[in-house]
Scaffold this motif. Structure first.
Motif, PDB file in Angstrom:
ATOM      1  N   ILE A 171      43.410  39.352  58.541  1.00  0.00           N
ATOM      2  CA  ILE A 171      43.502  38.793  57.288  1.00  0.00           C
ATOM      3  C   ILE A 171      44.805  39.167  56.475  1.00  0.00           C
ATOM      4  O   ILE A 171      45.076  40.379  56.618  1.00  0.00           O
ATOM      5  CB  ILE A 171      42.363  39.203  56.255  1.00  0.00           C
ATOM      6  N   THR A 172      45.619  38.237  56.066  1.00  0.00           N
ATOM      7  CA  THR A 172      46.869  38.584  55.403  1.00  0.00           C
ATOM      8  C   THR A 172      46.387  38.601  53.865  1.00  0.00           C
ATOM      9  O   THR A 172      46.213  37.602  53.322  1.00  0.00           O
ATOM     10  CB  THR A 172      48.033  37.443  55.731  1.00  0.00           C
ATOM     11  N   VAL A 173      46.684  39.604  53.200  1.00  0.00           N
ATOM     12  CA  VAL A 173      46.526  39.718  51.872  1.00  0.00           C
ATOM     13  C   VAL A 173      47.816  39.563  51.031  1.00  0.00           C
ATOM     14  O   VAL A 173      48.608  40.057  51.012  1.00  0.00           O
ATOM     15  CB  VAL A 173      45.794  41.304  51.342  1.00  0.00           C
ATOM     16  N   ASP A 174      47.744  38.273  50.126  1.00  0.00           N
ATOM     17  CA  ASP A 174      48.771  37.715  49.474  1.00  0.00           C
ATOM     18  C   ASP A 174      48.746  38.434  47.970  1.00  0.00           C
ATOM     19  O   ASP A 174      49.846  38.635  47.611  1.00  0.00           O
ATOM     20  CB  ASP A 174      48.738  36.320  49.418  1.00  0.00           C
ATOM     21  N   VAL A 175      47.736  38.506  47.731  1.00  0.00           N
ATOM     22  CA  VAL A 175      47.360  39.111  46.298  1.00  0.00           C
ATOM     23  C   VAL A 175      46.532  40.058  46.255  1.00  0.00           C
ATOM     24  O   VAL A 175      45.485  40.091  46.788  1.00  0.00           O
ATOM     25  CB  VAL A 175      47.187  38.018  45.290  1.00  0.00           C
ATOM     26  N   LEU A 176      46.722  41.449  45.573  1.00  0.00           N
ATOM     27  CA  LEU A 176      46.000  42.703  45.600  1.00  0.00           C
ATOM     28  C   LEU A 176      45.560  42.814  44.042  1.00  0.00           C
ATOM     29  O   LEU A 176      46.567  42.948  43.140  1.00  0.00           O
ATOM     30  CB  LEU A 176      46.490  43.831  46.167  1.00  0.00           C
ATOM     31  N   VAL A 177      44.328  42.965  43.792  1.00  0.00           N
ATOM     32  CA  VAL A 177      43.812  43.204  42.441  1.00  0.00           C
ATOM     33  C   VAL A 177      43.157  44.574  42.317  1.00  0.00           C
ATOM     34  O   VAL A 177      41.946  44.224  43.194  1.00  0.00           O
ATOM     35  CB  VAL A 177      42.890  42.003  41.821  1.00  0.00           C
ATOM     36  N   LYS A 210      46.171  30.903  50.696  1.00  0.00           N
ATOM     37  CA  LYS A 210      46.465  32.305  50.495  1.00  0.00           C
ATOM     38  C   LYS A 210      45.203  33.004  50.289  1.00  0.00           C
ATOM     39  O   LYS A 210      44.004  32.631  50.225  1.00  0.00           O
ATOM     40  CB  LYS A 210      47.338  32.416  49.470  1.00  0.00           C
ATOM     41  N   THR A 211      45.284  34.336  50.537  1.00  0.00           N
ATOM     42  CA  THR A 211      43.977  35.079  50.293  1.00  0.00           C
ATOM     43  C   THR A 211      44.485  36.250  49.226  1.00  0.00           C
ATOM     44  O   THR A 211      45.357  36.897  49.111  1.00  0.00           O
ATOM     45  CB  THR A 211      43.778  35.900  51.705  1.00  0.00           C
ATOM     46  N   ALA A 212      43.434  36.375  48.303  1.00  0.00           N
ATOM     47  CA  ALA A 212      43.286  37.486  47.227  1.00  0.00           C
ATOM     48  C   ALA A 212      42.285  38.495  47.535  1.00  0.00           C
ATOM     49  O   ALA A 212      41.129  38.270  47.768  1.00  0.00           O
ATOM     50  CB  ALA A 212      43.236  36.972  45.829  1.00  0.00           C
ATOM     51  N   LEU A 213      42.584  39.718  47.565  1.00  0.00           N
ATOM     52  CA  LEU A 213      41.627  40.801  47.612  1.00  0.00           C
ATOM     53  C   LEU A 213      41.407  41.646  46.272  1.00  0.00           C
ATOM     54  O   LEU A 213      42.449  41.970  45.725  1.00  0.00           O
ATOM     55  CB  LEU A 213      42.260  41.929  48.642  1.00  0.00           C
TER      56      LEU A 213
END
Length: 365
Positions: free
Chosen positions: A84-90, A7-10
């Protein structure tokens, strides 16, 4: 296997402070990262640390000043172009500005702050939330502040932007309640970062009680993963501010926060000042409680029902803050009860013995 592998977090504002600590937690959990900030060099060095220490597979660095027009759209476009698929946005990026609004602060800096704290955060949320809903999966963490729930003289515009972030986030919580997408507001107290220096508030009283950004990030991360609507890091003192924001007159809260945001006094005056601030806070809570009680006793049944509902909600809010205290009190009460019960049983037994002896003497006589 780490929980976030694949997963990816931005994370915006990832180059320092709370944002950097949050990025570290995602890296430790195996997330791929998109790091957004104004300094490419800092983010590149941070990415190297994560790769070496945690084996992070993919790190994308986007150097961007989010206070600029359409910066959020540009970040989104770059992410999409890289597939890119962003699973979590901060949404951590934010700045403050200290001083009297009418005479001390600069409008251009305030305008940039509003753009960064409000417009960029809102646009980032809108763009990535749409994609999350199409997958029916995702998480968003928005950095609010304890100042988002209290009036704050000397940082009026900053507190106003954070009040927007908090209200916006809680509104989305309701809109998303029937989906698998969650949004969380992080409400830290003053934190030991470069924030106060950049805001020109490094000599204010509140800087004497700054919290560890590692602790703040960890509490925010855990709340985000649990899908909680909000989190106030720290102990009872921080949560007491939330309680006071619900029940205290705004004028009294403003006076309290004005004192905390004022310049540090001479050392001989400091102890008295701190005591005064907490005295005001405790007085606010007591007076507000009396006022609510009086209002409750002098109203109709329908309004009383509303008071009871609000009181229950308030109780739910402060339950976490009081849980450890309550546990200690209960343990003490139970222990005291058991001790007293044993002593009472012993005394009762002795009394019965004495009573039997007296009765025997009466029979003999």
């Amino acid at each position: 296997m780490n929980a976030g592998t694949g997963k990816t977090a931005l994370i915006t504002g990832a180059s320092s402070g709370i944002g950097q600590e949050l990025a570290k937690l995602f890296a430790q959990d195996g997330y791929n990262l998109v790091l957004v900030g104004r300094s490419d060099d800092k983010l590149d060095r941070l990415g190297d640390v994560f790769k070496n220490n945690y084996g992070t597979q993919e790190i994308t660095v986007i150097g961007k000043d989010l206070s600029e027009e359409d910066a959020a759209q540009d970040v989104y476009n770059q992410v999409k172009a890289k597939d890119i698929t962003v699973d979590v946005l901060v949404n951590d990026a934010g700045v403050g500005l200290y001083g009297l609004f009418a005479t001390d602060t600069d409008w251009e800096r305030e305008k940039a702050m509003i753009h960064l704290n409000v417009l960029a955060l809102t646009q980032m949320t809108k763009l990535f939330l749409y994609d999350m809903l199409s997958r029916n999966e995702g998480k968003i963490l928005n950095l609010a502040s304890l100042l988002s729930i209290t009036p704050t003289p000397l940082m009026a515009v900053y507190a106003g932007t954070k009040a927007y972030v908090y209200n916006f986030t809680q509104s989305l919580v309701n809109e998303l309640k029937d989906t698998n997408v969650t949004v969380t507001a992080l409400l830290p107290n003053a934190t030991d970062t470069d924030f106060f220096h950049k805001a020109g508030a490094e000599n204010t009283k509140v800087t004497d009680e700054v919290q560890d950004p590692v602790m703040v990030a960890k509490d925010g991360y855990n709340a985000l993963m649990a899908g909680k609507p909000k989190v106030i890091p720290g102990g009872f003192k921080n949560k007491s501010y939330e309680v006071m924001s619900y029940v205290a007159p705004q004028e009294a809260l403003s006076a309290l926060m004005r004192d905390k945001m004022s310049q540090k006094p001479d050392p001989n005056e400091e102890e008295h000042s701190n005591g005064l601030a907490w005295g005001i806070g405790i007085g606010i809570a007591v007076v507000a409680g009396i006022a609510l009680g009086y209002a409750y006793m002098n109203t109709n049944d329908f309004t009383r029902a509303r008071y009871r509902y609000k009181a229950k909600s308030l109780g739910d809010t402060i339950s976490d803050a009081l849980s450890s205290v309550v546990d200690n009190v209960v343990d003490s009460v139970v222990s005291a009860y058991n001790t007293t019960k044993d002593k009472a049983s012993d005394l009762t037994h002795k009394a019965d013995v004495v009573k039997e002896e007296v009765m025997e003497e009466e029979v003999v006589s």
